[in-house]
Design a protein around this motif. Sequence first.
Motif, PDB file in Angstrom:
ATOM      1  N   ASP A 105       0.857  -1.183   0.000  1.00 29.06           N
ATOM      2  CA  ASP A 105       0.000   0.000   0.000  1.00 29.06           C
ATOM      3  C   ASP A 105       0.890   1.227   0.000  1.00 29.06           C
ATOM      4  OD1 ASP A 105      -2.956  -0.333   0.049  1.00 29.06           O
ATOM      5  OD2 ASP A 105      -2.482  -1.743   1.670  1.00 29.06           O
ATOM      6  N   TYR A 106       0.350   2.327  -0.501  1.00 33.21           N
ATOM      7  CA  TYR A 106       1.143   3.537  -0.678  1.00 33.21           C
ATOM      8  C   TYR A 106       0.527   4.708   0.079  1.00 33.21           C
ATOM      9  CZ  TYR A 106       2.842   0.786  -4.632  1.00 33.21           C
ATOM     10  OH  TYR A 106       3.351  -0.223  -5.417  1.00 33.21           O
ATOM     11  N   GLN A 107       1.386   5.633   0.472  1.00 34.37           N
ATOM     12  CA  GLN A 107       0.912   6.892   1.019  1.00 34.37           C
ATOM     13  C   GLN A 107       0.747   7.885  -0.122  1.00 34.37           C
ATOM     14  OE1 GLN A 107       3.796   7.763   4.240  1.00 34.37           O
ATOM     15  NE2 GLN A 107       2.008   7.911   5.563  1.00 34.37           N
ATOM     16  N   LEU A 108      -0.459   8.434  -0.239  1.00 35.62           N
ATOM     17  CA  LEU A 108      -0.761   9.360  -1.321  1.00 35.62           C
ATOM     18  C   LEU A 108      -1.038  10.755  -0.772  1.00 35.62           C
ATOM     19  CD1 LEU A 108      -3.210   7.162  -3.420  1.00 35.62           C
ATOM     20  CD2 LEU A 108      -0.714   7.284  -3.564  1.00 35.62           C
ATOM     21  N   PRO A 109      -0.600  11.777  -1.493  1.00 30.74           N
ATOM     22  CA  PRO A 109      -0.877  13.144  -1.039  1.00 30.74           C
ATOM     23  C   PRO A 109      -2.356  13.486  -1.184  1.00 30.74           C
ATOM     24  CG  PRO A 109       0.159  13.166  -3.211  1.00 30.74           C
ATOM     25  CD  PRO A 109       0.192  11.741  -2.732  1.00 30.74           C
ATOM     26  N   THR A 110      -2.870  14.182  -0.208  1.00 25.45           N
ATOM     27  CA  THR A 110      -4.262  14.645  -0.281  1.00 25.45           C
ATOM     28  C   THR A 110      -4.333  16.094  -0.714  1.00 25.45           C
ATOM     29  OG1 THR A 110      -4.205  15.242   2.062  1.00 25.45           O
ATOM     30  CG2 THR A 110      -5.011  13.046   1.510  1.00 25.45           C
ATOM     31  N   SER A 112      -2.240  19.163  -3.320  1.00 22.13           N
ATOM     32  CA  SER A 112      -1.263  19.423  -4.363  1.00 22.13           C
ATOM     33  C   SER A 112      -0.013  20.041  -3.731  1.00 22.13           C
ATOM     34  CB  SER A 112      -1.832  20.376  -5.413  1.00 22.13           C
ATOM     35  OG  SER A 112      -2.087  21.646  -4.843  1.00 22.13           O
ATOM     36  N   ALA A 113       1.056  20.121  -4.513  1.00 23.61           N
ATOM     37  CA  ALA A 113       2.306  20.688  -3.997  1.00 23.61           C
ATOM     38  C   ALA A 113       2.117  22.131  -3.529  1.00 23.61           C
ATOM     39  CB  ALA A 113       3.378  20.613  -5.081  1.00 23.61           C
ATOM     40  N   SER A 114       1.334  22.893  -4.270  1.00 20.68           N
ATOM     41  CA  SER A 114       1.108  24.296  -3.887  1.00 20.68           C
ATOM     42  C   SER A 114       0.285  24.390  -2.610  1.00 20.68           C
ATOM     43  CB  SER A 114       0.396  25.036  -5.017  1.00 20.68           C
ATOM     44  OG  SER A 114      -0.854  24.426  -5.330  1.00 20.68           O
ATOM     45  N   GLN A 115      -0.669  23.480  -2.415  1.00 22.73           N
ATOM     46  CA  GLN A 115      -1.476  23.494  -1.197  1.00 22.73           C
ATOM     47  C   GLN A 115      -0.653  23.102   0.027  1.00 22.73           C
ATOM     48  OE1 GLN A 115      -4.534  20.797  -2.607  1.00 22.73           O
ATOM     49  NE2 GLN A 115      -6.018  22.465  -2.745  1.00 22.73           N
ATOM     50  N   MET A 116       0.292  22.160  -0.164  1.00 19.24           N
ATOM     51  CA  MET A 116       1.109  21.703   0.960  1.00 19.24           C
ATOM     52  C   MET A 116       2.010  22.803   1.492  1.00 19.24           C
ATOM     53  SD  MET A 116       2.251  17.827  -0.055  1.00 19.24           S
ATOM     54  CE  MET A 116       1.018  16.541  -0.274  1.00 19.24           C
ATOM     55  N   GLU A 117       2.398  23.707   0.631  1.00 19.98           N
ATOM     56  CA  GLU A 117       3.262  24.792   1.064  1.00 19.98           C
ATOM     57  C   GLU A 117       2.581  25.667   2.107  1.00 19.98           C
ATOM     58  OE1 GLU A 117       4.338  26.866  -2.448  1.00 19.98           O
ATOM     59  OE2 GLU A 117       5.651  25.275  -3.219  1.00 19.98           O
ATOM     60  N   ASN A 118       1.255  25.663   2.113  1.00 23.82           N
ATOM     61  CA  ASN A 118       0.508  26.492   3.051  1.00 23.82           C
ATOM     62  C   ASN A 118       0.193  25.770   4.355  1.00 23.82           C
ATOM     63  OD1 ASN A 118       0.406  28.565   1.106  1.00 23.82           O
ATOM     64  ND2 ASN A 118      -1.409  27.628   0.157  1.00 23.82           N
ATOM     65  N   GLY A 120      -1.483  23.164   7.068  1.00 24.35           N
ATOM     66  CA  GLY A 120      -2.875  22.776   7.270  1.00 24.35           C
ATOM     67  C   GLY A 120      -3.004  21.372   7.803  1.00 24.35           C
ATOM     68  N   THR A 121      -4.076  20.705   7.397  1.00 24.80           N
ATOM     69  CA  THR A 121      -4.389  19.383   7.922  1.00 24.80           C
ATOM     70  C   THR A 121      -3.493  18.315   7.294  1.00 24.80           C
ATOM     71  OG1 THR A 121      -6.103  19.131   6.238  1.00 24.80           O
ATOM     72  CG2 THR A 121      -6.772  20.014   8.369  1.00 24.80           C
ATOM     73  N   ARG A 122      -3.790  17.055   7.638  1.00 18.90           N
ATOM     74  CA  ARG A 122      -2.986  15.919   7.192  1.00 18.90           C
ATOM     75  C   ARG A 122      -2.791  15.930   5.675  1.00 18.90           C
ATOM     76  NH1 ARG A 122      -5.008   9.682   7.673  1.00 18.90           N
ATOM     77  NH2 ARG A 122      -3.027   8.643   7.226  1.00 18.90           N
ATOM     78  N   ASN A 123      -1.561  15.649   5.251  1.00 18.95           N
ATOM     79  CA  ASN A 123      -1.231  15.751   3.843  1.00 18.95           C
ATOM     80  C   ASN A 123      -1.239  14.422   3.093  1.00 18.95           C
ATOM     81  OD1 ASN A 123      -0.844  18.514   4.081  1.00 18.95           O
ATOM     82  ND2 ASN A 123       1.312  18.308   4.596  1.00 18.95           N
ATOM     83  N   TYR A 124      -1.275  13.299   3.823  1.00 18.01           N
ATOM     84  CA  TYR A 124      -1.177  11.991   3.175  1.00 18.01           C
ATOM     85  C   TYR A 124      -2.243  11.037   3.700  1.00 18.01           C
ATOM     86  CZ  TYR A 124       3.357  13.489   1.407  1.00 18.01           C
ATOM     87  OH  TYR A 124       4.354  14.177   0.761  1.00 18.01           O
ATOM     88  N   VAL A 125      -2.571  10.062   2.865  1.00 19.81           N
ATOM     89  CA  VAL A 125      -3.502   9.009   3.251  1.00 19.81           C
ATOM     90  C   VAL A 125      -3.013   7.701   2.650  1.00 19.81           C
ATOM     91  CG1 VAL A 125      -5.000   9.389   1.233  1.00 19.81           C
ATOM     92  CG2 VAL A 125      -5.940   8.312   3.300  1.00 19.81           C
ATOM     93  N   SER A 239      -0.075   9.135  -8.585  1.00 18.98           N
ATOM     94  CA  SER A 239      -0.719   8.774  -7.319  1.00 18.98           C
ATOM     95  C   SER A 239      -1.977   7.949  -7.560  1.00 18.98           C
ATOM     96  CB  SER A 239      -1.066  10.039  -6.528  1.00 18.98           C
ATOM     97  OG  SER A 239       0.104  10.707  -6.115  1.00 18.98           O
ATOM     98  N   ALA A 240      -2.761   8.329  -8.573  1.00 18.83           N
ATOM     99  CA  ALA A 240      -3.973   7.584  -8.898  1.00 18.83           C
ATOM    100  C   ALA A 240      -3.637   6.168  -9.357  1.00 18.83           C
ATOM    101  CB  ALA A 240      -4.765   8.323  -9.975  1.00 18.83           C
TER     102      ALA A 240
END
Length: 345
Positions: A105-110, A112-118, A120-125, A239-240
């Motif tokens: 199983d893989y950890q996927l970003p929830t 985008s790269a631009s959103q992660m820079e800001n 916030g909440t959990r970034n991976y699932v 990721s998909a």
Amino acid sequence: ASAEAFKLVHSTTSHEENAGETRKSSNFSTFQLPCNLLELGGLNVANEIQDFLSSAQQQDGDNNDESSSWKQYLPDKINLYMTRPLTYHPDLGLGIIQHPYKFVDYQLPTKSASQMENGGTRNYVWTSETFETSDAFSSALYQASYNNAMNHFDATHLLEKQQSSGEELSVEERETLEGCRLLQSMIHDLDVKLPDYNTIGEYEWEVLNSIMPLLSESFEELDEDSGSVLQAFFAAHGSAVRQSVAHNTRSLLQKGGGAKVVAGASTSQHPNPNMISSSSMIKPPPYDIPNHATLQEYALQFLLQKKENIVTRVIVGCPDANHVLEAVHAADRLEVSEEEKKDAE
């Protein structure tokens, strides 16, 4: 099969002179057997080896007995190491299927790269967490990237301009139109194929041997905006693909029976078909995998649970430091689970 294997010990036996007598001692101590959730032949052979050793140790010295005749070469104990616990070859190693399945199983970003820079909440699932709660092929992140790419490379405005003005498109405009059509077609085809990927290897092979050459041959360069849009799409699509692969693998395990080998594959294509035993063709059962467990955790614990009676060691390939930690955590969680069961009893 085990008896035949132990006869090979004869070639590794050391002969030592002791008081005019030849003493035979075995240096043979370890078997390495491939085994995983869908290739159960290794466990079957391990059981045969253990049964053979037990039988040989219980013999009363009858030299006519096959086990007893080889008893002088046998060690008191054999180490049984299981390899490839996370890698499944549906073609039995014939090379017909180029890319093996991975129980991962893989950890996927929830975000985008631009959103992660800001922040916030959990970034991976984990893909295991999304197996029953979401459609593997329509996550919000992927759909946003897909729609953005299709819209960015939509050149219908050039056709509308031609129809309204009645003038022919310039050379540059025709090249832009053809390029946009090609990219839209490529993006659409990749989207349609999402449910069909069973291994990461086949996707990476397609990108390296089909997609990248197509882009290189068709475009000398892309403008900055187009390059950024395409890069964001491939990141989201990758990721998909991982989500699709993990979900398809989990479904395969839950159904049981293993994957279908491609048409034309048969044991007769093996260089020595007589070496393929019935134990390697064991039909796997359906597995009840809890959604909170990753595939790698479940696959490792499956073999670790056999450790006391059959398996001495489970050998895991770990190309990344995080893989080592995951393997250790899988073993730790199994020990905690077994202790809880004992306490409950």
